[in-house]
Design an enzyme around this catalytic site. Structure first.
Site, PDB file in Angstrom:
ATOM      1  N   GLN A 229       0.827  -1.198   0.000  1.00  0.00           N
ATOM      2  CA  GLN A 229       0.000   0.000   0.000  1.00  0.00           C
ATOM      3  C   GLN A 229       0.870   1.261   0.000  1.00  0.00           C
ATOM      4  O   GLN A 229       0.332   2.375  -0.129  1.00  0.00           O
ATOM      5  CB  GLN A 229      -0.922   0.023   1.235  1.00  0.00           C
ATOM      6  CG  GLN A 229      -1.940  -1.117   1.232  1.00  0.00           C
ATOM      7  CD  GLN A 229      -2.785  -1.181   2.492  1.00  0.00           C
ATOM      8  OE1 GLN A 229      -2.913  -2.219   3.130  1.00  0.00           O
ATOM      9  NE2 GLN A 229      -3.376  -0.065   2.850  1.00  0.00           N
ATOM     10  N   ARG A 376      -8.791  -0.733   8.391  1.00  0.00           N
ATOM     11  CA  ARG A 376      -9.636   0.453   8.244  1.00  0.00           C
ATOM     12  C   ARG A 376      -9.863   1.129   9.590  1.00  0.00           C
ATOM     13  O   ARG A 376     -10.981   1.515   9.911  1.00  0.00           O
ATOM     14  CB  ARG A 376     -10.984   0.047   7.627  1.00  0.00           C
ATOM     15  CG  ARG A 376     -10.891  -0.154   6.127  1.00  0.00           C
ATOM     16  CD  ARG A 376     -12.170  -0.686   5.560  1.00  0.00           C
ATOM     17  NE  ARG A 376     -12.709   0.179   4.538  1.00  0.00           N
ATOM     18  CZ  ARG A 376     -13.623  -0.193   3.655  1.00  0.00           C
ATOM     19  NH1 ARG A 376     -14.097  -1.414   3.679  1.00  0.00           N
ATOM     20  NH2 ARG A 376     -14.062   0.669   2.762  1.00  0.00           N
ATOM     21  N   CYS A 377      -8.776   1.271  10.345  1.00  0.00           N
ATOM     22  CA  CYS A 377      -8.963   1.815  11.681  1.00  0.00           C
ATOM     23  C   CYS A 377      -8.597   3.276  11.783  1.00  0.00           C
ATOM     24  O   CYS A 377      -8.830   3.884  12.815  1.00  0.00           O
ATOM     25  CB  CYS A 377      -8.156   1.013  12.690  1.00  0.00           C
ATOM     26  SG  CYS A 377      -6.380   1.341  12.634  1.00  0.00           S
ATOM     27  N   GLU A 746     -12.649   4.802   5.541  1.00  0.00           N
ATOM     28  CA  GLU A 746     -12.755   4.030   6.782  1.00  0.00           C
ATOM     29  C   GLU A 746     -13.899   4.445   7.677  1.00  0.00           C
ATOM     30  O   GLU A 746     -14.131   3.813   8.714  1.00  0.00           O
ATOM     31  CB  GLU A 746     -11.446   4.173   7.566  1.00  0.00           C
ATOM     32  CG  GLU A 746     -10.271   3.578   6.813  1.00  0.00           C
ATOM     33  CD  GLU A 746      -8.957   4.036   7.407  1.00  0.00           C
ATOM     34  OE1 GLU A 746      -8.144   3.167   7.740  1.00  0.00           O
ATOM     35  OE2 GLU A 746      -8.769   5.260   7.549  1.00  0.00           O
TER      36      GLU A 746
END
Lengths: 803, 292, 161
Positions: A229, A376-377, A746
């Site tokens: 990523q 996705r925090c 997110e």
């Protein structure tokens, strides 16, 4: 009905497709035909396959390793152990949190699934045959299965490899003001407490992690195809770890089958494959299995949280106290900005206006996989948002006030922005009450409360759960944010070709978020070039400007801003060329999408395509030819998307099962570049929130065995279980972002778990139930109802019992 | 991820298959749907020296009504049962259970014969067969044996099939009296094994229960035939109080383990709930059906 | 072992070891990488192909079992370069994000529509309940299949809805 500051009609026509158009995605064409190019699709001549032998036990000394039988198997080219790597100083590598992590174990194994040896072979079947032939002798040690056990005086020392490490604490960090908070609590009429464990979860994208490492023996140049990523950051880190000069490393992140933060850390498999390729002189592919992915790669959450909310009898919140203990696994490898040991958890104060908060966080080593910041925090905002929204819900029950009403009484008001929170965040913009009211209207809140009361009379359990979250994304300004020392700017490079088409190159890296479409739309908006004429390139470190990658919803806030700025630079230059072409003064020109024209004489104009051609063929004296630029953007602040979610559930008290009857989600992410894509991101997040609330977690038994290391135990909901979602929006632009956009990827994962859990608690609140930890499994609901009056039977769920 | 090596036989006729099985003995495993066996081989929990692929054997995929029995070839796929009009009309329990086995893709390949021969205690068909008094046909070079399900399943992943025997057919009696039944399965998601599942069947004659079948999934070392619970029901009038008594008896017979799906206490409770609900549903269906 | 398999309408003879999974055969021997591998417990479904028109998990079959049979992969969905309505539907309705589960979802949807040309939302969700998606929350996948049902054999039109 939504009132917005964003015009509901886009400023560009569909043919240009700028901001606000739900353009169909350009990247779809290859995926629909099965022509995506994922890491495992890459085949290079003479390529070898790596397989990793992993520890079956969570904590043990390695007495001996015998690889001779494996090495002798026909088709095996090499077998690598920690000792082999140590000879090249590669047995340990730095983590993104300033710790070290074993690449291949040398002295001890410290988690079940840890990498112990690797086989390099001609094909993967042979490689796995060889794994069976490696003989490892383990002297088992007592495993540490939860952080409280880890911090006890008599706990076994996990990190005896670290000089000066006493005990198993890996960090301690705090935020806010203890004295001010104590004073606030002294004024309270009511203090609401909650002990809750946000269980370990895992991003588990459907594509596992992997790489093809190709070190050219003649040139020493390494090309590494990698599920990454953040390819530029990874390249710099590889250079530091492997001792290869940075200009000799090219990282290519091809199509990525989902990231969700799982593809931010550097894993031993990448290092082993690269080292093997370097030493053998052939390309080496390493692709992990799902079990390996779940047991060893960057997990998420595992926060043990204790929160206390101080309130006045009239419902006004006075202050918040939080103590949090995190389970960081065997190596502190959180992928987060270095300054923040618990990420941005200290936004736990939430959407509410009160002056005092104190947050104390501690992390412990345990015999589990390393990681924690993922899935996705937004750097731990999931955990923070969950805690505050659960506390506020419970406070409503304590005070006898409707949960929506309590929130409305305490929301930060629109006129208070930019809002300085008690733990140091400056929220950029928001209108929380408007979002909640819209959600209440959409769901028919008042009617539902009446229905709930009537249903209770008949012993039927309906619950209505709310969550009003504030997110913080777009890392981030140089003063506060860096990863391994590299500041968290991002970049965009734009070149317009003579024929008026363009190529945009980015430092971020999509894993499904649609950048090839949305970022083209940004350029289309600024330059009037049709979005379909703009190619977007990401992921190849040789061909893109330096950026920190895509995670924590930062692409639009940072990379998007960089794109706007570079497009505007080019438009400024285009104006000069246009003036030259039109033989007019620059200040006499007007701009409409795709065209400059002379003020007062609209028919006298030139298109952006005319200008592009002229940039190469007919440019004014003294002007640098070409139409190209690059911009590096250091964001002045984070952006703060927000929303209100309302979930309606029906609970079967006999079986403990619960069903979502409705899920209304109102999101505000500022200006939406492509509404269709934004909604897709929200759908995905709401489903993941449901997963965590309902069934999905990783736990451990008292022997340290991982439960949840395969898809039979780690449960991802199918289309059958996943609820339907109803979406709506408000639009409150970010005042500091060049197009007013905030991140959104997110938000739903951050905000929705509390909404689902609050709904189940709400169905049972009249029985005295105040907490059930996620996942809210049927047997936990049943136990909570049976033990009603207590707090769910005191069951903490995912906290394994110590041996 | 990657299975170990093996030799592969793909017989074209039943005779060939039986000969190969007799010759290979314990070295060989039968490959039918493969949806249980192949996953085990990929994780190397099973490493057979040889696989005997029986999918080409003709005539083993029929569903028929013969002599008061529903007869299904061992190779009948789960989805074929779920889609079968004949099964829907003749056996409520099977019709209720079939759609809940694994997931739609696995059901396209998995077979009822393979499932029963695999004898997974968390598998569904064995409970259905126990409740329905099913039996299987075991065929070998020496001929055919009919084996009641109670005698087929002997433990976790073990059956009384002898070396060289192939399970070729499943037989279920078709009740002549008004009857009903169902299969209630608590699963956390599609594709999950049962936390608890219960098969229930009632046959009613002149207002009284003439025959009852109750069997439990995932609450013991193998699928459990709740005989005492059945005995509570026979001869009595259907009713909530009676069903609760049978439910208690079934719960007492269960020996569930506490695990991540729930405590033993919870699972016992769920046996009770599902037996009660299942019997009520069976009685309701029996009230609607006339003799076949 | 020598096998003959018809893949996407083209018959071919191959020599493959019995232990090679059909998914590996398709990806490695045939170079058709549109079929993906996502797990090791037959749980995720991203490896779905059609075997004689029936969707199956290709990671839980050996290649040799496909001897004499027809396999359809995602590469075989389009006809003469024209996208199948299912593929068009996924594009129109944003039925994919990362694209990893998409080949499987489309094949299962195609098989559903072949059996049931006008499925309800429940029927669609049930049919794809053997296929996981991590990105979309399934909402737009369902819409994509409905689109395909409503536009059987109609070419895609607008680039924006």
């Amino acid at each position: 009905m939504t009132t917005t500051e964003q015009p509901t009609t886009p400023a560009t026509p569909p043919g240009i497709g700028g901001i606000g158009h739900s353009l169909r995605r350009r990247e779809d064409d290859r995926f629909l035909r099965g022509a995506g190019r994922f890491v495992d699709d890459i085949v290079l001549p003479r390529m070898l396959h790596a397989a990793v032998l992993r520890s079956p036990v969570p904590h043990a000394r390695i007495a001996s390793i015998d690889t001779s039988a494996a090495a002798a198997l026909p088709g095996v080219v090499a077998v690598v152990t920690g000792a082999d790597l140590a000879a090249h100083n590669l047995a340990w590598m730095p983590t993104l949190s300033g710790d070290t992590q074993a690449v291949l174990a040398t002295d001890k194994v410290r988690f079940q699934g840890q990498e112990v040896a690797a086989v390099i072979a001609e094909d993967p079947y042979v490689a796995h045959d060889a794994l069976d032939l490696i003989d490892v002798d383990y002297d088992t040690l007592t495993p540490v299965v939860n952080p409280r056990q880890a911090l006890a005086d008599d706990a076994p020392l996990i990190r005896d490899d670290k000089e000066g490490q006493e005990g198993n604490r890996c960090y301690r960090w705090e935020a806010g003001d203890r004295e001010a908070t104590d004073r606030a609590f002294a004024e309270a009429d009511v203090v609401v407490e909650l002990d809750t464990h946000y269980p370990r979860s895992h991003p588990s994208p459907l594509e596992t992690c992997g790489c093809v490492a190709d070190v050219n023996p003649a040139t020493g140049h390494a090309t590494i195809y990698m599920t990454s990523q953040a390819p530029h950051a990874h390249r710099t880190l590889f250079a530091l770890v492997a001792g290869l000069p940075e200009e000799k490393i090219r990282i290519i992140s091809p199509d990525i089958g989902g990231g969700f933060g799982n593809k931010v850390p550097i894993y031993p498999g990448y290092v082993v494959a690269t080292a093997a390729s370097l030493l053998i002189g052939r390309p080496v592919k390493w692709v992990e299995s799902r079990s390996e992915n779940l047991i060893s790669t960057g997990f998420a959450r595992d926060y043990h949280m204790h929160g206390e909310l101080a309130l006045k009898r009239d419902g006004r919140i006075l202050g918040l106290r939080v103590n949090m203990l995190s389970d960081n696994g065997a190596f502190f490898a959180d992928a987060q900005p270095t300054k923040f040991k618990a990420g941005l958890f200290h936004i736990v104060t939430g959407s509410y206006d009160y002056p005092a908060a104190h947050v104390v966080t501690e992390g412990a080593y345990t015999n589990k996989a390393p990681g924690g910041v993922a899935y996705r925090c937004s750097f731990r905002v999931t955990e923070a948002s969950y805690l505050i929204e659960r506390l506020v819900q419970n406070a409503a029950y304590e005070l006898g006030v409707d949960p929506a009403e309590l929130r409305l009484r305490n929301f930060i008001r629109p006129d208070q922005f930019p809002y300085r929170s008690p733990t140091g965040f400056t929220y950029d913009s928001g209108d929380y009450a408007r979002a909640l009211r819209l959600a209440m209207e959409r769901v028919g809140y008042d009617d539902l409360r009446r229905e709930q009361a009537e249903a209770r009379e008949q012993g039927k359990l309906i619950g209505i759960g709310l969550a009003s979250f504030t997110e913080v994304v777009g890392a981030g300004n140089h003063k506060e944010f860096d990863i391994a020392g590299i500041k968290m700017f991002d970049s965009a490079e734009l070149r317009v070709h003579p024929t008026g088409k363009a190529i945009l190159k980015l430092g971020v890296r999509s894993q499904g978020q649609g950048h090839e479409t949305t970022f083209a739309q940004i350029v289309a908006e600024e330059l009037g070039i049709p979005a379909t004429d703009i190619a977007v390139q990401e992921g190849d470190t040789d061909n893109t400007p330096y950026g920190l990658g895509t995670y924590a919803s930062r692409s639009t806030p940072v990379g998007g801003a960089a794109t706007v700025m570079v497009a505007r630079k080019l438009r400024d230059k285009a104006r000069v060329i246009a003036a030259h072409l039109l033989e007019a003064a620059e200040e006499d020109l007007e701009w409409e999408p795709g065209r400059f024209f002379v003020k007062g004489t609209p028919s006298r104009g030139v298109t952006i395509q005319d200008v592009a051609f002229a940039a190469y063929t007919n440019f004014p004296e003294g002007l640098e030819p070409g139409l190209e630029g690059v911009h590096y953007y250091d964001p002045p602040n984070m952006t703060y998307p927000f929303g209100s979610y309302i979930v309606v559930v029906e609970v079967d008290a006999e079986t403990g099962q619960w069903k979502v009857r409705r899920m209304v989600a109102v999101d505000d992410c500022g200006v939406r570049i492509n509404p269709m894509i934004v909604e897709g991101q929200i759908h995905g997040g709401l489903a993941e929130g449901y997963a965590m609330a309902n069934m999905q977690f990783i736990t451990f038994d008292e022997d340290g065995n991982c439960i949840g290391s395969n898809f039979m135990d780690y449960l991802i909901p199918t289309a059958w279980e996943t609820p339907r979602f109803e979406l709506d929006e408000t639009v409150t632009p970010s005042p500091h972002h060049p197009i007013g956009a905030k991140g959104v990827g997110e938000s739903a994962t951050v905000g929705s778990p509390a909404a689902y859990v609050n709904a189940v608690i709400d169905a049972l609140a009249h029985l005295g139930v105040r907490n059930i930890d996620m996942p809210v499994l049927p047997h936990r609901v049943w136990a909570a109802v049976r033990d009603a009056g207590g707090s769910g039977g005191g069951e903490q769920g995912g906290v394994p019992p110590a041996p | 991820m990657y299975p170990a090596r093996f030799e592969y036989e793909v017989p074209a006729t039943l005779e060939e298959a039986l000969a190969v099985l007799a010759e290979r003995g314990d070295d060989a495993r039968v490959l039918a749907g493969g949806q249980s066996l192949i996953p085990m081989m990929k994780l190397r929990f099973a490493t057979p020296a040889a696989l005997v692929d029986v999918n080409r054997l003709p005539g083993l995929d029929r569903i028929e009504e013969v002599d008061g029995q529903l007869r299904l070839g061992a190779l009948v796929r789960h989805n074929a049962i779920a889609d079968s009009d004949l099964v829907r009309r003749r056996n409520h329990v099977m019709a209720a259970a079939a759609p809940w086995i694994a997931d739609p893709l696995v059901r396209n390949l998995g077979t009822i014969g393979g499932s029963l021969a695999h004898a997974d205690p968390e598998g569904d068909w064995a409970s259905v067969m126990l409740a329905c008094r099913g039996e299987v046909v075991a065929t070998s070079g020496a001929g055919e044996r009919v084996v009641p399900i109670d005698e087929l399943i002997t433990g976790m992943f073990t059956t009384s099939l002898r070396p060289g025997e192939l399970l070729t057919q499943v037989r279920v009696p078709i009740p002549s009296r008004p009857n009903g039944g169902t299969y209630l399965k608590l699963e956390r998601k599609v594709g999950d094994y049962a936390t608890v599942a219960v098969a229930t069947r009632l046959e009613v004659d002149d207002g009284r229960i003439a025959d009852a079948g109750i069997a439990l999934t995932s609450v013991g070392p193998s699928n459990l035939h709740a005989r005492e619970a059945e005995q509570v029901l026979v001869g009595e009038h259907p009713g909530d109080g009676l069903f609760a008594e049978a439910a208690d008896a079934a719960a007492r017979a269960a020996s569930p383990r506490s695990d991540v799906r729930g405590s033993a206490e919870y699972k016992r409770h769920m046996v009770r709930v599902f037996v009660r609900r299942g019997l009520a549903r069976a009685a309701e269906l029996a009230g609607r059906t006339t003799a076949a | 072992m020598k096998i003959t398999v018809t893949v996407n309408g083209v018959e071919g003879s191959y020599d493959v070891e019995p232990w090679v999974l059909l998914a590996d055969f398709v990806r490695t021997h045939l170079g058709l990488t549109g079929t993906h591998i996502g797990c090791d417990t037959t749980s995720c479904g991203v490896c779905t192909v059609m075997l004689d028109g029936t969707p199956v998990k290709s990671c839980t079959l050996f290649a040799v079992q496909a001897d004499g049979r027809a396999v359809t992969t995602v590469e075989g969905l389009a006809r003469n370069g024209e996208l199948d309505p299912v593929q068009q539907g996924f594009k129109e309705c944003h039925g994919l994000q990362c694209g990893f589960c998409t080949p499987a979802m489309m094949l299962v949807s195609r098989a559903l529509l072949d059996r049931n040309p006008d499925p309800s939302e429940d029927e669609i969700r049930w049919a794809i309940s053997g296929n996981l998606c991590r990105c979309t929350g399934y909402v737009n996948i369902v819409k994509s299949v409905r689109w395909a049902a409503e536009h059987a054999a109609t070419p895609a039109t607008a680039t924006e809805g």
